[in-house]
Design a protein around this motif. Structure first.
Motif, PDB file in Angstrom:
ATOM      1  N   PHE A  53       0.862  -1.181   0.000  1.00 47.05           N
ATOM      2  CA  PHE A  53       0.000   0.000   0.000  1.00 47.05           C
ATOM      3  C   PHE A  53       0.903   1.238   0.000  1.00 47.05           C
ATOM      4  O   PHE A  53       1.828   1.346   0.804  1.00 47.05           O
ATOM      5  N   THR A  54       0.618   2.173  -0.921  1.00 48.16           N
ATOM      6  CA  THR A  54       1.447   3.376  -1.057  1.00 48.16           C
ATOM      7  C   THR A  54       0.552   4.611  -1.060  1.00 48.16           C
ATOM      8  O   THR A  54      -0.396   4.699  -1.835  1.00 48.16           O
ATOM      9  N   PHE A  55       0.877   5.552  -0.184  1.00 52.79           N
ATOM     10  CA  PHE A  55       0.202   6.855  -0.093  1.00 52.79           C
ATOM     11  C   PHE A  55       1.282   7.910  -0.343  1.00 52.79           C
ATOM     12  O   PHE A  55       2.290   7.951   0.367  1.00 52.79           O
ATOM     13  N   ARG A  56       1.076   8.779  -1.357  1.00 56.91           N
ATOM     14  CA  ARG A  56       2.106   9.753  -1.746  1.00 56.91           C
ATOM     15  C   ARG A  56       1.508  11.151  -1.860  1.00 56.91           C
ATOM     16  O   ARG A  56       0.512  11.355  -2.558  1.00 56.91           O
ATOM     17  N   LEU A  57       2.100  12.104  -1.148  1.00 51.49           N
ATOM     18  CA  LEU A  57       1.705  13.496  -1.270  1.00 51.49           C
ATOM     19  C   LEU A  57       2.258  14.068  -2.569  1.00 51.49           C
ATOM     20  O   LEU A  57       3.443  13.886  -2.884  1.00 51.49           O
ATOM     21  N   SER A  58       1.430  14.771  -3.329  1.00 56.93           N
ATOM     22  CA  SER A  58       1.811  15.219  -4.665  1.00 56.93           C
ATOM     23  C   SER A  58       2.824  16.357  -4.637  1.00 56.93           C
ATOM     24  O   SER A  58       3.683  16.449  -5.524  1.00 56.93           O
ATOM     25  N   TYR A  59       2.778  17.243  -3.655  1.00 60.18           N
ATOM     26  CA  TYR A  59       3.681  18.405  -3.636  1.00 60.18           C
ATOM     27  C   TYR A  59       5.099  17.997  -3.246  1.00 60.18           C
ATOM     28  O   TYR A  59       6.060  18.256  -3.978  1.00 60.18           O
ATOM     29  N   SER A  60       5.254  17.359  -2.099  1.00 60.18           N
ATOM     30  CA  SER A  60       6.591  17.048  -1.596  1.00 60.18           C
ATOM     31  C   SER A  60       7.116  15.704  -2.076  1.00 60.18           C
ATOM     32  O   SER A  60       8.325  15.471  -2.066  1.00 60.18           O
ATOM     33  N   GLY A  61       6.230  14.797  -2.475  1.00 56.89           N
ATOM     34  CA  GLY A  61       6.650  13.445  -2.811  1.00 56.89           C
ATOM     35  C   GLY A  61       6.825  12.557  -1.599  1.00 56.89           C
ATOM     36  O   GLY A  61       7.292  11.412  -1.726  1.00 56.89           O
ATOM     37  N   LYS A  62       6.465  13.032  -0.398  1.00 54.90           N
ATOM     38  CA  LYS A  62       6.528  12.221   0.811  1.00 54.90           C
ATOM     39  C   LYS A  62       5.581  11.035   0.668  1.00 54.90           C
ATOM     40  O   LYS A  62       4.396  11.189   0.371  1.00 54.90           O
ATOM     41  N   ALA A  63       6.117   9.815   0.869  1.00 57.20           N
ATOM     42  CA  ALA A  63       5.323   8.595   0.678  1.00 57.20           C
ATOM     43  C   ALA A  63       5.318   7.771   1.958  1.00 57.20           C
ATOM     44  O   ALA A  63       6.315   7.727   2.688  1.00 57.20           O
ATOM     45  N   VAL A  64       4.191   7.135   2.203  1.00 60.86           N
ATOM     46  CA  VAL A  64       4.032   6.205   3.325  1.00 60.86           C
ATOM     47  C   VAL A  64       3.669   4.851   2.744  1.00 60.86           C
ATOM     48  O   VAL A  64       2.738   4.740   1.944  1.00 60.86           O
ATOM     49  N   HIS A  65       4.405   3.814   3.140  1.00 62.94           N
ATOM     50  CA  HIS A  65       4.200   2.470   2.613  1.00 62.94           C
ATOM     51  C   HIS A  65       3.857   1.508   3.749  1.00 62.94           C
ATOM     52  O   HIS A  65       4.382   1.636   4.859  1.00 62.94           O
ATOM     53  N   ARG A  66       2.999   0.550   3.447  1.00 57.44           N
ATOM     54  CA  ARG A  66       2.699  -0.543   4.367  1.00 57.44           C
ATOM     55  C   ARG A  66       2.489  -1.812   3.541  1.00 57.44           C
ATOM     56  O   ARG A  66       1.995  -1.751   2.410  1.00 57.44           O
ATOM     57  N   ILE A  67       2.847  -2.943   4.099  1.00 60.04           N
ATOM     58  CA  ILE A  67       2.717  -4.223   3.406  1.00 60.04           C
ATOM     59  C   ILE A  67       1.686  -5.072   4.135  1.00 60.04           C
ATOM     60  O   ILE A  67       1.778  -5.262   5.353  1.00 60.04           O
ATOM     61  N   TYR A  68       0.693  -5.584   3.381  1.00 56.88           N
ATOM     62  CA  TYR A  68      -0.392  -6.370   3.946  1.00 56.88           C
ATOM     63  C   TYR A  68      -0.527  -7.691   3.189  1.00 56.88           C
ATOM     64  O   TYR A  68      -0.080  -7.819   2.039  1.00 56.88           O
ATOM     65  N   ALA A  69      -1.177  -8.634   3.853  1.00 59.96           N
ATOM     66  CA  ALA A  69      -1.391  -9.944   3.235  1.00 59.96           C
ATOM     67  C   ALA A  69      -2.556  -9.926   2.252  1.00 59.96           C
ATOM     68  O   ALA A  69      -2.744 -10.880   1.501  1.00 59.96           O
TER      69      ALA A  69
END
Length: 567
Positions: free
Chosen positions: A154-170
C-alpha cells in the motif's frame, strides 16, 4: 566541429590559402569554404535505408495494423506476431524480424493518425502544498516464515513534496485499504485538503457510471470513511488510459520495490517487515526527486503545515460481519474459523475483520480477539473459551485442539504441565484436571507471570491445589508492587532500605505455603516435602460422652432425677 574551428584558426592566424588548408586538414576545398563561411558545420544527413525485401509485404503489414484499430487492446498485433504471419501466410522467409520491427514502429503511429485517433499529450501540472495525494497498491513477493508469499504494498504519496508512506499487507481488501489510509494520515499528521487520486478499486467503487467521466457509485463503508476524515476522492479513468493521472504514485511503487525489496526480504512476520518499511520511509526523506533543489523531507516540512487536522474520534477500519456461533463455539470468517466463549453458542455476534486480527463483540463488549488466519480452512482457538465446558468434561482436555494450540503458542507453559502431572498422579485424572482448570481460570484476574510464579511455588512444595497457586500468585503480585514502588520512595528511605527490608521480611514469613488437606490423601505418617511434622495428640471425645450419658428423654422435656423431681 573541431575541424571547422581549426580551419578558421589557421586561416585567421597563419593566413593560409584554401588549398593549403585543404591539404593540411585533409578535407575538400568545398568543406574549407563552408568552414570559412560559417563556424557551425551543417547537420549530418541520415541515410534512408531501403528495404527491398520488405517492399512486397508492406501492404499486408498495413492491413494487419488497420485491423488492430477495432481489436481489443490486449489482442493486437505485435511486431513478432506480424513477422510470424508474414512467414506463414506470405512465405516471407527472407525478411528479418528487425526489419519488420522498425517498419511497424513507425507505420503504426502513422496509421493511428490517419484514423483520427487522439494522441495523448501530457500537460505539466502544479500541486499546491497539502492539497493533493495519490494512493495505489502494488504486488510483491517475500519469504514469510520460510515460505515464498505474495503480499501487497500500500502506497500513499503526497503530490507536492513526494513524501510517501508504505505498508505491506497480506491482502488488498477494503480492511487493508482503510487501515493503510489511517496509518498514512497518522504518519503525516494530517489530511490533504483538496482530494486524493484513486484507481477504480472495488474497495471504493461499486460501479463506474461513465467510463470517460468521473461519476461513480461508491461503496457505503468507503463513503462513511472519507466522510469521517473529511476528504474528497478523484477517480482516474478506467484502465491504462488513466494511469498517467496518478503517475507519481505509480512510479513510487516501482521505485520503492526496486530499491528496498530486492532481493526478496526474509522475515518471520509482516509486523517485522513493516518495521523495516517505516525505517526505509524515514531514510527516503533525504532523497531528491529529479532536479528539485530541496529534499523530500524539506518539502514535506513546508507541506505539513497546510494539511487539514485529524478528527478527534477514531475509526474502526475492520470489515463488519455478523456470523453465527456453531455448537463448537466457533465462528467462520473468510474461510477460517475462530473460537469464542462457549456461552455464546447458537448466538449471532459482531466481528471486526482487520488486516492482522479478528475482534469479536457481543453488542459493545469485546469477547474475543485472534490473530487473523490467512490460510483457507485454518483455525485459531483459545483455551480460555472452553474452561467452563472442560470443567464438566475434564476427559476432553488431553486430546483437544485448544490444548495443542496453547502448547504451541506458549500459553500452556512447563509450569502448567508439571502442576497437571502432579495433580493427576495424586488426585486422579478427573480431579487433577479440574484443579488445573481452576488454575487456568486465575489467568482472567491475574497476569501470566503471577500465575506462573504461583505454579512454580506450588510444584516446589508438592501442592496440587488451585488455592495454593492463587495464594502464591497474590504474593508475587505483592512482591512486584513493592519492587515497582521502590523507585518512587523518598531518597532517604531508599538509602536506608528500611521499608524494603520490612516488606521482604513480611513476604518471606508467608513465602512457604502448604496444603493441610493433603495429609488426608497420603499415609498420615508420611512426610511431605516442605510440610512440618504434626506432633499434636489426637482430640478426645470422652468428656462429651460423659455429658451425653447423663442425658435421657427428649430435648423438649428434661429427664427426672431419682426422687422424681426435675433437675
Amino acid at each position: 566541429m573541431e575541424v571547422f574551428a581549426a580551419i578558421r584558426r589557421d586561416a585567421r592566424v597563419e593566413g593560409m590559402s584554401i588549398r593549403a588548408l585543404a591539404r593540411k586538414h585533409q578535407v575538400g576545398r568545398a568543406t574549407v569554404r563552408r568552414a570559412l563561411a560559417c563556424a557551425e558545420p551543417p547537420a549530418r544527413k541520415t541515410p534512408v535505408r531501403a528495404s527491398p525485401r520488405l517492399d512486397p509485404f508492406k501492404a499486408a503489414i498495413d492491413d494487419m495494423l488497420r485491423a488492430d484499430l477495432d481489436a481489443p487492446r490486449k489482442q493486437r498485433h505485435t511486431a513478432r506476431r506480424i513477422h510470424v504471419r508474414l512467414i506463414e501466410e506470405h512465405a516471407a522467409t527472407d525478411v528479418s524480424y528487425s526489419t519488420v520491427r522498425d517498419y511497424v514502429r513507425i507505420r503504426r503511429a502513422q496509421i493511428d493518425l490517419e484514423a483520427g485517433r487522439r494522441v495523448e499529450v501530457m500537460v505539466p501540472q502544479e500541486h499546491a502544498p497539502g492539497a493533493e495525494a495519490e494512493v495505489d497498491f502494488g504486488e510483491l513477493f517475500v519469504i514469510l516464515a520460510g515460505v515464498k508469499t505474495k503480499v501487497f504494498l500500500f502506497t500513499f504519496r503526497l503530490s507536492y513534496s513526494g513524501k510517501a508512506v508504505h505498508r505491506i499487507y497480506a491482502t488488498q481488501g477494503q480492511e487493508a485499504f482503510l487501515e493503510g489510509h489511517i496509518a498514512a494520515f497518522q504518519e503525516i499528521g494530517g489530511i490533504p485538503t483538496r482530494h486524493i487520486r484513486y484507481d477504480n478499486l472495488t474497495s471504493t467503487v461499486t460501479r463506474v457510471v461513465n467510463a470517460h467521466g468521473r461519476e461513480r457509485v461508491e461503496n457505503d463503508r468507503w463513503v462513511l470513511f472519507r466522510s469521517h476524515f473529511g476528504f474528497d476522492p478523484f477517480y482516474c479513468q478506467p484502465g491504462i488510459a488513466g494511469a498517467h493521472e496518478k503517475g507519481g504514485v505509480e512510479g513510487d511503487v516501482g521505485r520503492f520495490r526496486r530499491q528496498h525489496l530486492v532481493p526478496m526480504p526474509v522475515v518471520d512476520s509482516l509486523d517485522e517487515l513493516n518495521e523495516k518499511v517505516r525505517a526505509w520511509d524515514t531514510s527516503d526523506d533525504k532523497r531528491r526527486i529529479s532536479s528539485r533543489i530541496r529534499t523530500v523531507g524539506e518539502d514535506f516540512a513546508t507541506e505539513q503545515t497546510h494539511l487539514a487536522p485529524l478528527p478527534v474520534e477514531g475509526f474502526d477500519p475492520g470489515l463488519m460481519l455478523h456470523p453465527m456461533v456453531d455448537r463448537s463455539a466457533m465462528i467462520t470468517v473468510r474461510m477460517a474459523r475462530y473460537s469464542v466463549p462457549a456461552r455464546f453458542i447458537h448466538r449471532r455476534v459482531r466481528v471486526s475483520l482487520r488486516v492482522s486480527e479478528v475482534v469479536v463483540f457481543d453488542g459493545r463488549t469485546q469477547i474475543a480477539r485472534h490473530p487473523r488466519v490467512v490460510t483457507r480452512g485454518g483455525q485459531s482457538v483459545s483455551l480460555d473459551h472452553y474452561l467452563e465446558v472442560l470443567k464438566g468434561k475434564p476427559g476432553a482436555l488431553p486430546g483437544s485442539t485448544v490444548l495443542a494450540q496453547a502448547r504451541e503458542s506458549g500459553v500452556f507453559t512447563p509450569a502448567h504441565e508439571a502442576f497437571w502431572a502432579n495433580a493427576r498422579r495424586r488426585l486422579g485424572d478427573a480431579a487433577g484436571t479440574r484443579e488445573l482448570i481452576d488454575v487456568l481460570l486465575l489467568h482472567r484476574s491475574m497476569t501470566a507471570d503471577e500465575v506462573e510464579a504461583g505454579l512454580l511455588a506450588a510444584v516446589s512444595v508438592g501442592a496440587v491445589s488451585a488455592d495454593v497457586v492463587a495464594v502464591e500468585a497474590r504474593l508475587q503480585a505483592v512482591r512486584d508492587a513493592a519492587a515497582g514502588s521502590g523507585s518512587e520512595r523518598h531518597l532517604v528511605a531508599q538509602a536506608s532500605g528500611v521499608e524494603q527490608r520490612d516488606a521482604d521480611q513480611r513476604v518471606d514469613k508467608r513465602r512457604k505455603v502448604v496444603s493441610l488437606t493433603e495429609r488426608l490423601l497420603l499415609d498420615p505418617e508420611a512426610v511431605i516435602a516442605g510440610l512440618p511434622p504434626d506432633n499434636r495428640p489426637l482430640p478426645s471425645m470422652e468428656k462429651y460422652q460423659q455429658l451425653l450419658g447423663r442425658r435421657t428423654g427428649t430435648d423438649n422435656q428434661p429427664s427426672p432425677n431419682e426422687s422424681g423431681a426435675p433437675r
